[in-house]
Write an enzyme that holds these catalytic residues in place. Structure first.
Site, short mmCIF file in Angstrom:
data_model
loop_
_atom_site.label_atom_id
_atom_site.label_comp_id
_atom_site.label_asym_id
_atom_site.label_seq_id
_atom_site.Cartn_x
_atom_site.Cartn_y
_atom_site.Cartn_z
CG LEU A 114 -1.91 -1.22 1.18
CD1 LEU A 114 -2.52 -1.47 2.55
CD2 LEU A 114 -2.98 -0.99 0.13
CG ASN A 128 -0.26 -7.29 5.58
OD1 ASN A 128 -1.00 -8.22 5.24
ND2 ASN A 128 0.83 -6.95 4.91
CB THR A 129 -2.35 -11.58 8.41
OG1 THR A 129 -1.88 -12.82 8.91
CG2 THR A 129 -3.11 -11.80 7.12
CG HIS A 130 4.56 -11.76 6.84
ND1 HIS A 130 4.63 -11.92 5.47
CD2 HIS A 130 5.78 -12.15 7.31
CE1 HIS A 130 5.83 -12.37 5.15
NE2 HIS A 130 6.53 -12.52 6.24
N GLY A 164 6.59 -0.01 5.18
CA GLY A 164 7.65 -0.90 4.72
C GLY A 164 7.10 -2.28 4.39
CG ASP A 166 5.43 -8.49 5.24
OD1 ASP A 166 4.26 -8.09 5.14
OD2 ASP A 166 5.96 -9.26 4.43
C1 GAR Z 1 -1.77 -15.74 3.88
O1 GAR Z 1 -0.96 -16.76 4.41
C2 GAR Z 1 -1.10 -14.39 4.08
O2 GAR Z 1 -0.40 -14.28 5.27
C3 GAR Z 1 -0.16 -14.35 2.91
O3 GAR Z 1 -0.94 -14.84 1.85
C4 GAR Z 1 -1.84 -15.82 2.36
C5 GAR Z 1 -3.22 -15.51 1.84
O4 GAR Z 1 -4.10 -16.56 2.07
N1 GAR Z 1 0.34 -13.02 2.72
C6 GAR Z 1 1.63 -12.74 2.46
O5 GAR Z 1 2.47 -13.59 2.26
C7 GAR Z 1 1.95 -11.27 2.42
N2 GAR Z 1 3.33 -11.03 2.73
P1 GAR Z 1 -5.67 -16.41 1.81
O6 GAR Z 1 -5.84 -15.70 0.47
O7 GAR Z 1 -6.18 -17.83 1.75
O8 GAR Z 1 -6.25 -15.62 2.94
#
Ligand code: GAR
Length: 223
Positions: A114, A128-130, A164, A166
């Site tokens: 973003l 965000n989730t990483h 940045g 993550d």
């Molecule tokens: C998730 O594991 C998320 O953490 C990752 O993509 C996947 C999406 O799964 N994101 C990244 O790696 C961003 N750095 P989903 O579409 O089934 O929710």
């Protein structure tokens, strides 16, 4: 800074206390299983504290958008390649998300950074989730990078986006053991199981309780 309800925060502190139910916009790029976990949590009843008012994507033809449509949630896709520049895309995304007046923007597998204009509008309200334990293994390939490094414990991190990769203030993490014989897919799937539970827990708590971010100390407090 002044938050939408008009309470002034001390310098360096971002505070937000949504009115119930908190308005949530979710951004996706792929299968959308984290989105589905949030939809299911909302459907389980008002105790969740939030409502998903829109789902946005950076591409079409993905399961994440289908999940939104099946749930009757307004959905849209804005592709970078349809704009003259990345900045124009970022501004269009900002304007589209702003139409839904979100308390919280959840980047749930949204595979784009973003930009400054988006974060200027929603800074301190974007999480965000990483799929790795930050600060290890940022970027697009968290599970693969953890496996290649040979760590025995990895996991997932939910954090406030600060511009940045993550690296924003951490809200919560969950650990997942790497098992003998794991390949990237098996490890990522196990991480995603932990990740969905963590994300639902965090989003619900943010929605119900609000939050404070001390930017200088990178400390997030949920009252
Ligand atoms: C998730 O594991 C998320 O953490 C990752 O993509 C996947 C999406 O799964 N994101 C990244 O790696 C961003 N750095 P989903 O579409 O089934 O929710």
């Amino acid at each position: 800074m002044v938050h939408p309800e008009g309470t002034e925060s001390p310098p360096g502190l971002v505070q937000h206390r949504p009115e119930a139910p908190a308005r949530i916009v979710v951004l996706v790029s792929g299968s959308g299983t984290n989105l589905q976990a949030l939809i299911d949590a909302e459907r389980a009843g008002p105790a969740f504290g939030g409502t998903i008012v829109a789902v946005g994507a950076d591409r079409t033809g993905i399961q994440g958008l289908e999940r939104a449509e099946q749930a009757g949630i307004p959905a849209f896709a804005l592709r970078v390649k349809d704009f003259a520049s990345r900045q124009e895309w970022d501004r269009a995304l900002r304007d589209r998300v702003a139409e839904y007046a979100p308390d919280l923007v959840v980047s749930a597998g949204f595979m784009k950074l973003l930009g400054p204009d988006f974060l200027a509008a929603f800074g301190g309200r974007v999480i965000n989730t990483h799929p790795a334990l930050s600060p290890s293994f940022p970027g697009m390939h968290g599970p693969a990078d953890a496996l290649a490094y040979g760590v025995k414990i990895t996991g997932c991190t939910v954090f406030f986006v600060a511009g940045g990769v993550d690296d924003g203030p951490i809200i919560a993490q969950a650990a997942v053991a790497v098992e003998d014989g794991d390949d990237v897919s098996a490890l990522h799937e196990r991480i995603k199981t932990a990740e969905r539970a963590l994300l639902v827990d965090v989003v619900g708590r943010l929605a119900r309780q609000g939050w404070t971010i001390d930017l200088g100390k990178r400390k997030v407090t949920l009252p």
